[in-house]
Design a protein around this motif. Sequence first.
Motif, PDB file in Angstrom:
ATOM      1  N   PHE A 291      25.151 128.759  56.190  1.00  0.00           N
ATOM      2  CA  PHE A 291      24.460 127.715  55.430  1.00  0.00           C
ATOM      3  C   PHE A 291      25.399 126.535  55.226  1.00  0.00           C
ATOM      4  CE2 PHE A 291      26.823 129.905  52.192  1.00  0.00           C
ATOM      5  CZ  PHE A 291      27.141 128.944  51.246  1.00  0.00           C
ATOM      6  N   GLY A 292      24.835 125.408  54.819  1.00  0.00           N
ATOM      7  CA  GLY A 292      25.609 124.223  54.480  1.00  0.00           C
ATOM      8  C   GLY A 292      25.619 124.023  52.977  1.00  0.00           C
ATOM      9  N   PHE A 293      26.798 123.907  52.390  1.00  0.00           N
ATOM     10  CA  PHE A 293      26.908 123.707  50.944  1.00  0.00           C
ATOM     11  C   PHE A 293      26.158 122.460  50.486  1.00  0.00           C
ATOM     12  CE2 PHE A 293      30.457 126.721  51.113  1.00  0.00           C
ATOM     13  CZ  PHE A 293      30.268 127.417  49.924  1.00  0.00           C
ATOM     14  N   LYS A 294      26.095 121.440  51.345  1.00  0.00           N
ATOM     15  CA  LYS A 294      25.431 120.206  50.915  1.00  0.00           C
ATOM     16  C   LYS A 294      23.918 120.373  50.758  1.00  0.00           C
ATOM     17  CE  LYS A 294      25.058 117.669  55.313  1.00  0.00           C
ATOM     18  NZ  LYS A 294      25.522 116.442  55.979  1.00  0.00           N
ATOM     19  N   TYR A 295      23.377 121.509  51.211  1.00  0.00           N
ATOM     20  CA  TYR A 295      21.950 121.802  51.051  1.00  0.00           C
ATOM     21  C   TYR A 295      21.706 122.871  49.991  1.00  0.00           C
ATOM     22  CZ  TYR A 295      21.967 119.305  55.442  1.00  0.00           C
ATOM     23  OH  TYR A 295      22.181 118.364  56.416  1.00  0.00           O
ATOM     24  N   GLY A 296      22.735 123.244  49.253  1.00  0.00           N
ATOM     25  CA  GLY A 296      22.589 124.217  48.179  1.00  0.00           C
ATOM     26  C   GLY A 296      23.161 125.580  48.534  1.00  0.00           C
ATOM     27  N   GLN A 297      23.785 126.200  47.544  1.00  0.00           N
ATOM     28  CA  GLN A 297      24.383 127.526  47.741  1.00  0.00           C
ATOM     29  C   GLN A 297      23.322 128.604  47.525  1.00  0.00           C
ATOM     30  OE1 GLN A 297      28.242 128.101  45.974  1.00  0.00           O
ATOM     31  NE2 GLN A 297      27.846 130.270  45.658  1.00  0.00           N
ATOM     32  N   PRO A 298      23.196 129.550  48.448  1.00  0.00           N
ATOM     33  CA  PRO A 298      22.175 130.588  48.332  1.00  0.00           C
ATOM     34  C   PRO A 298      22.626 131.768  47.461  1.00  0.00           C
ATOM     35  CG  PRO A 298      23.390 130.879  50.342  1.00  0.00           C
ATOM     36  CD  PRO A 298      23.926 129.629  49.697  1.00  0.00           C
ATOM     37  N   GLU A 299      21.682 132.626  47.136  1.00  0.00           N
ATOM     38  CA  GLU A 299      21.972 133.897  46.474  1.00  0.00           C
ATOM     39  C   GLU A 299      22.461 134.873  47.540  1.00  0.00           C
ATOM     40  OE1 GLU A 299      21.567 135.155  43.242  1.00  0.00           O
ATOM     41  OE2 GLU A 299      21.343 133.059  42.625  1.00  0.00           O
ATOM     42  N   ALA A 300      23.530 135.587  47.244  1.00  0.00           N
ATOM     43  CA  ALA A 300      24.056 136.588  48.171  1.00  0.00           C
ATOM     44  C   ALA A 300      25.001 137.503  47.401  1.00  0.00           C
ATOM     45  CB  ALA A 300      24.806 135.918  49.325  1.00  0.00           C
ATOM     46  N   ASP A 301      25.249 138.690  47.945  1.00  0.00           N
ATOM     47  CA  ASP A 301      26.228 139.600  47.346  1.00  0.00           C
ATOM     48  C   ASP A 301      27.636 139.040  47.478  1.00  0.00           C
ATOM     49  OD1 ASP A 301      24.391 141.737  46.634  1.00  0.00           O
ATOM     50  OD2 ASP A 301      24.199 142.066  48.793  1.00  0.00           O
TER      51      ASP A 301
ATOM     52  N   VAL B 118      29.680 135.377  49.050  1.00  0.00           N
ATOM     53  CA  VAL B 118      29.631 134.050  49.662  1.00  0.00           C
ATOM     54  C   VAL B 118      31.038 133.703  50.125  1.00  0.00           C
ATOM     55  CG1 VAL B 118      29.184 131.593  49.298  1.00  0.00           C
ATOM     56  CG2 VAL B 118      27.716 133.299  48.210  1.00  0.00           C
ATOM     57  N   LEU B 119      31.158 133.361  51.395  1.00  0.00           N
ATOM     58  CA  LEU B 119      32.433 132.942  51.965  1.00  0.00           C
ATOM     59  C   LEU B 119      32.382 131.434  52.212  1.00  0.00           C
ATOM     60  CD1 LEU B 119      32.945 135.743  54.638  1.00  0.00           C
ATOM     61  CD2 LEU B 119      34.012 135.582  52.384  1.00  0.00           C
ATOM     62  N   ASP B 120      33.365 130.729  51.691  1.00  0.00           N
ATOM     63  CA  ASP B 120      33.474 129.291  51.887  1.00  0.00           C
ATOM     64  C   ASP B 120      34.496 129.060  53.004  1.00  0.00           C
ATOM     65  OD1 ASP B 120      34.067 126.574  51.792  1.00  0.00           O
ATOM     66  OD2 ASP B 120      34.190 126.515  49.600  1.00  0.00           O
ATOM     67  N   VAL B 121      34.038 128.591  54.158  1.00  0.00           N
ATOM     68  CA  VAL B 121      34.939 128.404  55.305  1.00  0.00           C
ATOM     69  C   VAL B 121      35.221 126.928  55.584  1.00  0.00           C
ATOM     70  CG1 VAL B 121      34.357 130.633  56.324  1.00  0.00           C
ATOM     71  CG2 VAL B 121      33.069 128.602  57.008  1.00  0.00           C
ATOM     72  N   ARG B 122      35.110 126.096  54.562  1.00  0.00           N
ATOM     73  CA  ARG B 122      35.361 124.661  54.739  1.00  0.00           C
ATOM     74  C   ARG B 122      36.831 124.348  54.991  1.00  0.00           C
ATOM     75  NH1 ARG B 122      31.837 122.544  49.696  1.00  0.00           N
ATOM     76  NH2 ARG B 122      32.711 124.473  48.855  1.00  0.00           N
ATOM     77  N   PHE B 123      37.718 125.326  54.862  1.00  0.00           N
ATOM     78  CA  PHE B 123      39.143 125.125  55.149  1.00  0.00           C
ATOM     79  C   PHE B 123      39.447 125.207  56.643  1.00  0.00           C
ATOM     80  CE2 PHE B 123      38.449 129.608  54.613  1.00  0.00           C
ATOM     81  CZ  PHE B 123      39.166 130.172  55.654  1.00  0.00           C
ATOM     82  N   LEU B 124      38.521 125.729  57.434  1.00  0.00           N
ATOM     83  CA  LEU B 124      38.727 125.841  58.882  1.00  0.00           C
ATOM     84  C   LEU B 124      38.581 124.470  59.544  1.00  0.00           C
ATOM     85  CD1 LEU B 124      36.680 129.113  59.537  1.00  0.00           C
ATOM     86  CD2 LEU B 124      39.177 128.861  59.568  1.00  0.00           C
TER      87      LEU B 124
ATOM     88  N   ILE C 128      27.769 132.720  54.614  1.00  0.00           N
ATOM     89  CA  ILE C 128      28.981 132.032  55.043  1.00  0.00           C
ATOM     90  C   ILE C 128      28.661 130.539  55.075  1.00  0.00           C
ATOM     91  CG2 ILE C 128      30.683 131.762  56.882  1.00  0.00           C
ATOM     92  CD1 ILE C 128      28.687 134.901  56.881  1.00  0.00           C
ATOM     93  N   GLY C 129      29.406 129.758  54.293  1.00  0.00           N
ATOM     94  CA  GLY C 129      29.075 128.349  54.162  1.00  0.00           C
ATOM     95  C   GLY C 129      30.170 127.392  54.587  1.00  0.00           C
ATOM     96  N   CYS C 130      29.754 126.286  55.172  1.00  0.00           N
ATOM     97  CA  CYS C 130      30.635 125.150  55.434  1.00  0.00           C
ATOM     98  C   CYS C 130      29.897 123.915  54.917  1.00  0.00           C
ATOM     99  CB  CYS C 130      31.005 125.042  56.920  1.00  0.00           C
ATOM    100  SG  CYS C 130      29.637 124.756  58.051  1.00  0.00           S
ATOM    101  N   THR C 131      30.339 122.753  55.239  1.00  0.00           N
ATOM    102  CA  THR C 131      29.735 121.556  54.666  1.00  0.00           C
ATOM    103  C   THR C 131      28.275 121.396  55.077  1.00  0.00           C
ATOM    104  OG1 THR C 131      31.895 120.484  54.659  1.00  0.00           O
ATOM    105  CG2 THR C 131      29.968 119.053  54.409  1.00  0.00           C
ATOM    106  N   GLY C 132      28.014 121.374  56.386  1.00  0.00           N
ATOM    107  CA  GLY C 132      26.653 121.120  56.859  1.00  0.00           C
ATOM    108  C   GLY C 132      25.919 122.325  57.411  1.00  0.00           C
TER     109      GLY C 132
END
Length: 124
Positions: A8-18, A20-26, A85-89
């Motif tokens: 998913f893209g964080f700019k479109y909202g964070q989803p519900e999940a057990d 959440v991995l933020d991979v925007r550092f890659l 698993i989220g990044c910006t877009g």
Amino acid sequence: MKISLFSFGFKYGQPEADMVLDVRFLPNPYWVPELKEHTGVEELVAAYVLKSEVGREFLAQLNPFLAFILNSHKQAGRQEFTCAIGCTGGRHRSVAVTEHLRHVLTEMTSNNELAVSHRDIHRE
């Protein structure tokens, strides 16, 4: 156990999940003109993200961590596990990591049902 993975893209909202991995550092292919219009499903983009030094180190730690989490949930009697698993877009980095995990989990957990989707891959 039913395992659901989705990018998913964080700019479109964070989803519900057990989990959440933020991979925007890659490394972000968005800033590479020849990769920008492609997605993390494509090998060229996935390689840019995952074969970087930080990408290799991340996966080396993520794979055993995810195995631990899944085994712990299974031992606790959980029937479902969702990982977002989220990044910006939601088109490049998160998709590449999600597809990598699809392959890892297919090999690691043959008794589980695995669902994979990419929520924002078609957004600009």
